[in-house]
Design a protein around this motif. Structure first.
Motif, PDB file in Angstrom:
ATOM      1  N   ALA A 129      -9.978  84.557 -34.380  1.00  0.00           N
ATOM      2  CA  ALA A 129     -11.034  83.681 -34.896  1.00  0.00           C
ATOM      3  C   ALA A 129     -12.232  83.617 -33.962  1.00  0.00           C
ATOM      4  O   ALA A 129     -13.372  83.464 -34.404  1.00  0.00           O
ATOM      5  N   ALA A 130     -11.978  83.734 -32.658  1.00  0.00           N
ATOM      6  CA  ALA A 130     -13.060  83.599 -31.680  1.00  0.00           C
ATOM      7  C   ALA A 130     -14.093  84.707 -31.802  1.00  0.00           C
ATOM      8  O   ALA A 130     -15.247  84.525 -31.393  1.00  0.00           O
ATOM      9  N   SER A 131     -13.717  85.829 -32.393  1.00  0.00           N
ATOM     10  CA  SER A 131     -14.662  86.948 -32.543  1.00  0.00           C
ATOM     11  C   SER A 131     -15.098  87.145 -33.986  1.00  0.00           C
ATOM     12  O   SER A 131     -15.773  88.117 -34.301  1.00  0.00           O
ATOM     13  N   SER A 132     -14.747  86.205 -34.855  1.00  0.00           N
ATOM     14  CA  SER A 132     -15.078  86.362 -36.272  1.00  0.00           C
ATOM     15  C   SER A 132     -16.522  85.961 -36.540  1.00  0.00           C
ATOM     16  O   SER A 132     -16.984  84.914 -36.091  1.00  0.00           O
ATOM     17  N   ALA A 133     -17.231  86.797 -37.267  1.00  0.00           N
ATOM     18  CA  ALA A 133     -18.591  86.453 -37.680  1.00  0.00           C
ATOM     19  C   ALA A 133     -18.569  85.575 -38.929  1.00  0.00           C
ATOM     20  O   ALA A 133     -19.510  84.836 -39.186  1.00  0.00           O
ATOM     21  N   GLU A 134     -17.480  85.678 -39.697  1.00  0.00           N
ATOM     22  CA  GLU A 134     -17.357  84.857 -40.893  1.00  0.00           C
ATOM     23  C   GLU A 134     -16.820  83.485 -40.498  1.00  0.00           C
ATOM     24  O   GLU A 134     -15.798  83.372 -39.825  1.00  0.00           O
TER      25      GLU A 134
END
Length: 588
Positions: free
Chosen positions: A574-579
């Motif tokens: 989640a920490a690298s999610s753009a969405e």
């Protein structure tokens, strides 16, 4: 005969800037104008100027309502009652009034200023439009001016860092304009929003860009100044920016005021360098924005005024009723922020961790969702605490409290939310995630027929309360981080806002969907903006997601998909999610 001769236009926030430019164009085209605002002097000066522009032989007038804050229910009621009693018919309402709001990271934004910004931009637009119906007839036009930063393209939502309340209110305004077009059709009144993009104005050059630059300096640091020292000095230093340089004496006075035992001469030198850096960075922000425009030119205020008058044209307005236009001139490249179902992840082990649910339920289905999600956490080893809003129906409070550790609290009160989060951490364990459920939009018939109290309750439920919970959750994850942004680096935490749902059923109407979208329209840009600050500015691993259940076709929401979203939110992915906004029940 001039195009708007014998017509009447009311323009909010019209003593200066864009509002004054719009009023001027109306007068030049033969209309009478009603101008209003909080400050008397600019309105008087504007009125004198406008009266001088009334074309010869045209029986037009300029009327002032001074001291009228569009967020002030009483002042707005009295103004429109006065117009009604005078027999005035208003043909055009231009919702233009606005403020910059706090220009800072959401974690550092005072909640009273957050609410004030929402009150002026969103509630001022709503209540002004509703009250205007007293003096409007068939054929009337409501034109709402918003911002390009909150308009979505497919799978994209534009962030506007340091402007979280501004983006929330503007996003809702766009959707409100659409909803009003549905609700006012039977009255023959047209509603259109326009997002003109960047416009030459004192506000953007003297306030927004310099304050944004100052916030960058607060976060990144400058020489030996602490973030708190930059915060304390920035407003006074920004007052020292002059057209032909800087006010050196003013900088010295600021240093003297804030020295607190430090060498005043050295601090004056440091503040001078800081202000130079702020000016340089503000210019860079302006330059970067201009390069997103084909001709690299911001619009002139007179050009915005021309576009507003074009929207008031009968034939054009009929074509554009319910639209948000134009598709702005700015090519603003961003990563995709809106998705459907969340990526699948391995079921996390919640053992030893606490997941806090703040609950603002509307009906039984909302409580069943909370129970399903809380049970999901407990089945996987986690501990749950539910803080239930006092406004939640009693039977729902009892239903949730009978199954999980719960307290009925005032979740609109930031101090109380913070106190209960601290209690949960002490008694249950480390807080892994805070999940807020807004509940569904109550059946309201028409938004435009709500009382002011009824509207304020919806704004509190779907915008202000989620923001309050989110900010207190951030303080839980990073104690003191609002004032010292350095503490956010690599910090972890998860926040989720669930709701409001789209209406369920095959016979849901466009009006019902448009009403829900007003509040979704606030949460999308709010979530996106806060996440950009958390990731790109504060360098943290904290993420805030919005989950919107339901489908545009009226399909039943699936709580298992929301549970999957929780699994993803607490994962490392989640920490690298753009969405960051998920319409989990949509397949498109």
């Amino acid at each position: 005969m001039l195009k708007f001769q014998d017509k009447v236009a009311l323009v909010t926030g019209s003593g200066t800037g864009i509002g004054k430019a719009i009023a001027t164009k109306f007068v030049e085209n033969g209309a009478s104008v009603i101008i209003l605002g909080r400050r008397k002097e600019p309105l008087q000066e504007a009125a004198t100027e406008l009266e001088g522009k009334i074309p010869q032989g045209v029986n037009a007038t300029v009327k002032i309502f001074a001291g009228v804050d569009v967020a002030d229910e009483t002042a707005m009621n009295e103004m429109f009652d006065t117009l009604k009693n005078e027999g005035t018919n208003v043909d055009y309402i231009i919702n233009n009034a606005g403020v910059s709001g706090p220009v800072t990271c959401f974690a550092n934004a005072p909640l009273d200023e957050f609410k004030s910004t929402i009150g002026i931009h969103l509630t001022g637009t709503f209540w002004g439009s509703v009250q205007a119906l007293k003096v409007m007839k068939e054929g009337g036009k409501i034109i709402t001016i918003s911002t390009f930063f909150t308009e979505e393209r497919p799978l994209e939502q534009r962030p506007y860092r340091f402007r979280s309340p501004y983006t929330a209110s503007q996003g809702a305004k766009n959707r409100l304009a659409e909803a009003m077009s549905w609700e006012l059709t039977d009255k023959g009144i047209i509603s259109i929003a326009t997002n003109p993009g960047p416009v030459h104005s004192d506000r953007i050059y003297k306030t927004v860009y310099p304050k944004a630059a100052a916030e960058f300096m607060r976060v990144s640091g400058f020489e030996d100044l602490s973030p708190v020292e930059v915060e304390e000095a920035k407003d006074d230093l920004l007052e020292c920016i002059l057209a032909d340089g800087v006010d050196k004496e003013g900088i010295a006075k600021t240093a003297e005021k804030l020295a607190n035992g430090r060498d005043v001469a050295k601090l004056t030198e440091t503040f001078t360098k800081l202000l130079e850096q702020i000016q340089k960075l503000a210019g860079k922000i302006q330059n970067n924005t201009s390069h997103m425009i084909a001709d690299q030119e911001f619009l002139k205020q007179t050009q915005v005024a021309e576009s507003v008058l074009n929207l008031c044209d009968d034939k054009i307005a009929e074509i554009l009723n319910g639209k948000v236009i134009p598709g702005d001139r700015v090519f603003y490249p961003v990563r995709p922020h809106i998705g459907t179902t969340t990526p699948g992840v391995h079921q996390p082990d919640f053992a030893g961790k606490a997941v806090i649910f703040t609950v603002d339920a509307t009906d039984k289905a909302d409580s069943e969702r909370v129970e399903f999600l809380a049970d999901h956490v407990e089945k996987n080893g986690g501990k749950v605490a539910c803080f239930i809003s006092k406004t939640t129906p009693t039977e729902i409070q009892e239903q949730i409290s009978g199954k999980f550790h719960s307290h009925v609290v005032d979740i609109t009160n930031p101090e109380e939310v913070e106190r209960w989060l601290n209690t949960a951490k002490t008694n249950i364990g480390e807080v892994l995630a805070v999940i807020h459920t807004t509940g569904k939009l109550p059946e309201v018939g028409k938004l435009t027929e709500l009382t002011r109290a009824g509207w304020d309750e919806l704004v509190a439920k779907f915008i202000v309360t989620p923001a309050t919970v989110a900010q207190r959750a951030l303080e839980q994850f990073v104690p003191g981080g609002g004032k010292d942004p350095r503490l956010y680096k690599d910090a972890k935490g998860a926040i989720m806002i669930i709701g409001p749902d789209l209406p369920v059923g095959r016979k849901t109407t466009g009006t019902q969907r448009a009403q829900v979208e007003v509040f979704r329209g606030a949460l999308r840009p709010f979530t996106t903006t806060v996440n950009q600050e958390l990731s790109d500015v504060l360098k943290s691993k904290i993420r805030m997601f919005s989950v919107f259940p339901g489908t545009v076709t009226g399909g039943e929401p699936n709580n298992e998909r929301i549970a999957d979203a929780i699994n993803f939110l607490v994962s490392d992915s989640a920490a690298s999610s753009a969405e960051v906004t998920f319409c989990v029940d949509e397949s498109r």
